[in-house]
Scaffold this motif. Structure first.
Motif, PDB file in Angstrom:
ATOM      1  N   PRO A 189      51.414  50.994  27.074  1.00 16.68           N
ATOM      2  CA  PRO A 189      51.592  52.447  27.235  1.00 16.68           C
ATOM      3  C   PRO A 189      50.711  53.222  26.260  1.00 16.68           C
ATOM      4  CG  PRO A 189      53.713  51.330  27.258  1.00 16.68           C
ATOM      5  CD  PRO A 189      52.692  50.291  26.886  1.00 16.68           C
ATOM      6  N   GLY A 190      49.920  54.127  26.807  1.00 15.96           N
ATOM      7  CA  GLY A 190      49.039  54.918  25.964  1.00 15.96           C
ATOM      8  C   GLY A 190      47.779  54.205  25.534  1.00 15.96           C
ATOM      9  N   GLY A 191      47.613  52.934  25.928  1.00 15.53           N
ATOM     10  CA  GLY A 191      46.451  52.169  25.511  1.00 15.53           C
ATOM     11  C   GLY A 191      45.318  52.238  26.512  1.00 15.53           C
ATOM     12  N   LYS A 192      44.234  51.562  26.188  1.00 12.88           N
ATOM     13  CA  LYS A 192      43.061  51.568  27.041  1.00 12.88           C
ATOM     14  C   LYS A 192      43.215  50.522  28.147  1.00 12.88           C
ATOM     15  CE  LYS A 192      39.882  52.947  23.336  1.00 12.88           C
ATOM     16  NZ  LYS A 192      38.661  52.561  22.570  1.00 12.88           N
ATOM     17  N   PRO A 193      42.665  50.797  29.337  1.00 17.00           N
ATOM     18  CA  PRO A 193      42.673  49.792  30.403  1.00 17.00           C
ATOM     19  C   PRO A 193      41.934  48.540  29.956  1.00 17.00           C
ATOM     20  CG  PRO A 193      42.042  51.938  31.254  1.00 17.00           C
ATOM     21  CD  PRO A 193      42.041  52.050  29.754  1.00 17.00           C
ATOM     22  N   THR A 194      42.328  47.403  30.507  1.00 17.87           N
ATOM     23  CA  THR A 194      41.672  46.154  30.146  1.00 17.87           C
ATOM     24  C   THR A 194      41.539  45.290  31.395  1.00 17.87           C
ATOM     25  OG1 THR A 194      41.729  44.285  28.606  1.00 17.87           O
ATOM     26  CG2 THR A 194      43.828  44.995  29.550  1.00 17.87           C
ATOM     27  N   VAL A 195      41.018  44.103  31.232  1.00 10.52           N
ATOM     28  CA  VAL A 195      40.828  43.189  32.359  1.00 10.52           C
ATOM     29  C   VAL A 195      41.721  41.977  32.160  1.00 10.52           C
ATOM     30  CG1 VAL A 195      38.498  43.960  32.898  1.00 10.52           C
ATOM     31  CG2 VAL A 195      38.827  42.129  31.224  1.00 10.52           C
ATOM     32  N   THR A 196      41.839  41.166  33.209  1.00 10.77           N
ATOM     33  CA  THR A 196      42.788  40.056  33.168  1.00 10.77           C
ATOM     34  C   THR A 196      42.377  38.973  32.195  1.00 10.77           C
ATOM     35  OG1 THR A 196      41.666  38.967  35.000  1.00 10.77           O
ATOM     36  CG2 THR A 196      43.471  40.450  35.552  1.00 10.77           C
ATOM     37  N   GLY A 197      41.083  38.773  32.000  1.00 13.13           N
ATOM     38  CA  GLY A 197      40.621  37.701  31.127  1.00 13.13           C
ATOM     39  C   GLY A 197      40.023  36.545  31.898  1.00 13.13           C
ATOM     40  N   PRO A 198      40.790  35.920  32.817  1.00  7.75           N
ATOM     41  CA  PRO A 198      40.218  34.774  33.554  1.00  7.75           C
ATOM     42  C   PRO A 198      39.218  35.159  34.646  1.00  7.75           C
ATOM     43  CG  PRO A 198      42.622  34.677  33.457  1.00  7.75           C
ATOM     44  CD  PRO A 198      42.228  36.040  33.023  1.00  7.75           C
ATOM     45  N   SER A 199      38.982  36.446  34.861  1.00  2.00           N
ATOM     46  CA  SER A 199      38.059  36.889  35.909  1.00  2.00           C
ATOM     47  C   SER A 199      38.479  36.353  37.273  1.00  2.00           C
ATOM     48  CB  SER A 199      36.614  36.456  35.592  1.00  2.00           C
ATOM     49  OG  SER A 199      36.144  37.093  34.436  1.00  2.00           O
ATOM     50  N   TYR A 200      39.600  36.833  37.759  1.00  2.00           N
ATOM     51  CA  TYR A 200      40.130  36.389  39.044  1.00  2.00           C
ATOM     52  C   TYR A 200      39.167  36.632  40.204  1.00  2.00           C
ATOM     53  CZ  TYR A 200      44.792  35.688  37.083  1.00  2.00           C
ATOM     54  OH  TYR A 200      45.856  35.224  36.365  1.00  2.00           O
ATOM     55  N   MET A 201      38.275  37.585  40.040  1.00  2.00           N
ATOM     56  CA  MET A 201      37.418  37.932  41.162  1.00  2.00           C
ATOM     57  C   MET A 201      36.439  36.824  41.520  1.00  2.00           C
ATOM     58  SD  MET A 201      38.720  40.723  41.867  1.00  2.00           S
ATOM     59  CE  MET A 201      40.182  39.940  41.184  1.00  2.00           C
ATOM     60  N   ASP A 202      36.085  35.980  40.570  1.00  2.00           N
ATOM     61  CA  ASP A 202      35.131  34.906  40.879  1.00  2.00           C
ATOM     62  C   ASP A 202      35.693  33.945  41.926  1.00  2.00           C
ATOM     63  OD1 ASP A 202      33.423  36.086  39.096  1.00  2.00           O
ATOM     64  OD2 ASP A 202      33.907  34.748  37.445  1.00  2.00           O
ATOM     65  N   PRO A 203      36.837  33.328  41.702  1.00  2.00           N
ATOM     66  CA  PRO A 203      37.369  32.453  42.751  1.00  2.00           C
ATOM     67  C   PRO A 203      37.854  33.209  43.974  1.00  2.00           C
ATOM     68  CG  PRO A 203      38.925  32.615  40.931  1.00  2.00           C
ATOM     69  CD  PRO A 203      37.663  33.264  40.477  1.00  2.00           C
ATOM     70  N   THR A 204      38.312  34.448  43.789  1.00  2.00           N
ATOM     71  CA  THR A 204      38.796  35.215  44.942  1.00  2.00           C
ATOM     72  C   THR A 204      37.677  35.459  45.945  1.00  2.00           C
ATOM     73  OG1 THR A 204      40.491  36.300  43.607  1.00  2.00           O
ATOM     74  CG2 THR A 204      39.856  37.386  45.649  1.00  2.00           C
ATOM     75  N   GLY A 205      36.488  35.796  45.442  1.00  2.00           N
ATOM     76  CA  GLY A 205      35.356  35.965  46.336  1.00  2.00           C
ATOM     77  C   GLY A 205      35.046  34.688  47.095  1.00  2.00           C
ATOM     78  N   GLY A 206      35.059  33.555  46.404  1.00  2.00           N
ATOM     79  CA  GLY A 206      34.788  32.273  47.058  1.00  2.00           C
ATOM     80  C   GLY A 206      35.822  31.923  48.105  1.00  2.00           C
ATOM     81  N   PHE A 207      37.101  32.146  47.798  1.00  2.00           N
ATOM     82  CA  PHE A 207      38.168  31.820  48.760  1.00  2.00           C
ATOM     83  C   PHE A 207      38.044  32.667  50.027  1.00  2.00           C
ATOM     84  CE2 PHE A 207      40.989  30.547  44.964  1.00  2.00           C
ATOM     85  CZ  PHE A 207      40.497  29.247  45.013  1.00  2.00           C
ATOM     86  N   ASN A 208      37.786  33.954  49.842  1.00  2.00           N
ATOM     87  CA  ASN A 208      37.649  34.825  51.012  1.00  2.00           C
ATOM     88  C   ASN A 208      36.416  34.474  51.825  1.00  2.00           C
ATOM     89  OD1 ASN A 208      39.631  37.414  51.150  1.00  2.00           O
ATOM     90  ND2 ASN A 208      39.453  36.687  49.048  1.00  2.00           N
ATOM     91  N   ALA A 209      35.336  34.110  51.154  1.00  2.00           N
ATOM     92  CA  ALA A 209      34.129  33.713  51.868  1.00  2.00           C
ATOM     93  C   ALA A 209      34.368  32.428  52.658  1.00  2.00           C
ATOM     94  CB  ALA A 209      32.970  33.524  50.895  1.00  2.00           C
ATOM     95  N   ALA A 210      35.090  31.476  52.053  1.00  2.00           N
ATOM     96  CA  ALA A 210      35.395  30.236  52.767  1.00  2.00           C
ATOM     97  C   ALA A 210      36.237  30.523  54.006  1.00  2.00           C
ATOM     98  CB  ALA A 210      36.130  29.271  51.831  1.00  2.00           C
ATOM     99  N   ALA A 211      37.208  31.432  53.879  1.00  2.00           N
ATOM    100  CA  ALA A 211      38.026  31.798  55.038  1.00  2.00           C
ATOM    101  C   ALA A 211      37.166  32.450  56.122  1.00  2.00           C
ATOM    102  CB  ALA A 211      39.146  32.747  54.608  1.00  2.00           C
ATOM    103  N   ALA A 212      36.182  33.256  55.712  1.00  2.00           N
ATOM    104  CA  ALA A 212      35.290  33.900  56.674  1.00  2.00           C
ATOM    105  C   ALA A 212      34.448  32.861  57.414  1.00  2.00           C
ATOM    106  CB  ALA A 212      34.393  34.909  55.967  1.00  2.00           C
ATOM    107  N   VAL A 213      33.973  31.854  56.688  1.00  2.00           N
ATOM    108  CA  VAL A 213      33.174  30.805  57.319  1.00  2.00           C
ATOM    109  C   VAL A 213      34.006  30.032  58.338  1.00  2.00           C
ATOM    110  CG1 VAL A 213      31.983  28.618  56.907  1.00  2.00           C
ATOM    111  CG2 VAL A 213      31.556  30.566  55.413  1.00  2.00           C
TER     112      VAL A 213
END
Length: 299
Positions: free
Chosen positions: A54-78
């Protein structure tokens, strides 16, 4: 496209080809040329604004979830495109914007009609629900009470007088006085060992666990019991444990078979067994400096 590998060029020679492009922000539009990493895509998706105290600065998750998420969605698209090709004989050009894939994580918040207020580790359905300091440098223990019996058990362990404290009787009261509750629990946990205390609380039916560091995970009896680690020998680094997959499946068991190769270890295998080059050509390539078994000086 600059290399002539765009879908239009490739599809002229092979109408059944499937090309998936994974730009962070799409192939066109004002944000398309922006650079992207997992953390920047989290910010663009909107989830970073929800991760803060509360009242602090926004931050990120740390593990960079977007890297595997992009791959998983791309695999589903293929897989989807392959299914369509089996029916039509035609390939597809798939544009998979990774920021859009990231938004599935915060779908409910996007359609809620109001911006969620960052609240650290706190949640609406439980109190206490936080990470508290423990003995040692940057040591923490996570504790959550999702029911009244769990809170009563924790209160009795801290100080029996807390069991009847009206400030903390019932979830609504604990949420109103959550700052005082967190301060009280933090003062109690601070001098204690996080692993010992977590085990004691678990035995009482309280959801608790030490916040694990990398050395903690490597020494985890639980992970070892689950067969998470595999010991492998490396000619330069010696024998070490390597982490495995976080799940087990009867059909396909992932496993580590060999340690990481040394520099240039696979050169001969690639040249002889895969490319099947004659020995004279292999000797010429090695003499040219195109292959090496040691890093170049200064590299």
């Amino acid at each position: 496209q600059r290399l002539g590998l765009d879908y239009e060029t490739l599809a002229r020679d092979n109408p059944g080809i499937i090309v998936v492009e994974m730009p962070a922000y799409g192939l066109d539009g004002p944000e398309s040329p922006y650079s992207a990493l997992g953390p920047t895509m989290e910010m663009a998706a909107g989830m970073s604004a929800m991760i803060a105290y509360p009242g602090g600065k926004p931050t990120v998750t740390g593990p960079s979830y977007m890297d595997p998420t992009g791959g998983f969605n791309a695999a589903a698209a293929v897989l989807t495109a392959l299914y369509a090709r089996d029916r039509t004989g035609l390939g597809q050009h798939v544009e998979m914007a990774q920021v859009e894939a990231a938004m599935q994580f915060i779908g409910p918040e996007l359609i809620a009609g109001q911006d969620p207020e960052p609240d650290g580790n706190r949640v609406a359905h439980a109190a206490p629900h936080n990470a508290y300091p423990a003995r040692g440098d940057d040591a923490w223990i996570a504790i959550a009470c999702e029911s009244e019996p769990a809170w009563q058990a924790l209160a009795a362990r801290i100080d029996p007088a807390l069991c009847a404290d009206p400030r903390f009787t019932g979830l609504a009261a604990r949420k109103r006085h959550e700052a005082a509750l967190d301060a009280l629990i933090g003062a109690w946990t601070a001098p204690q060992d996080k692993h010992v205390l977590a085990a004691e609380l678990q035995a009482l039916g309280i959801a608790a666990h030490a916040v694990m560091t990398a050395p903690d995970l490597a020494a985890s009896v639980y992970l070892a019991h689950r067969g998470f680690f595999t010991e492998l020998d490396h000619p330069a680094a010696g024998r070490h444990r390597h982490p495995g997959l976080p799940f087990h499946a009867e059909a396909a068991q992932g496993a580590q078979r060999i340690a990481a190769p040394c520099f240039g270890e696979g050169n001969d295998h690639v040249l002889r067994d895969i490319l099947r080059l004659p020995e004279a050509e292999i000797a010429r390539l090695k003499a040219s400096g195109a292959f090496a078994t040691e890093p170049l000086p200064g590299v």
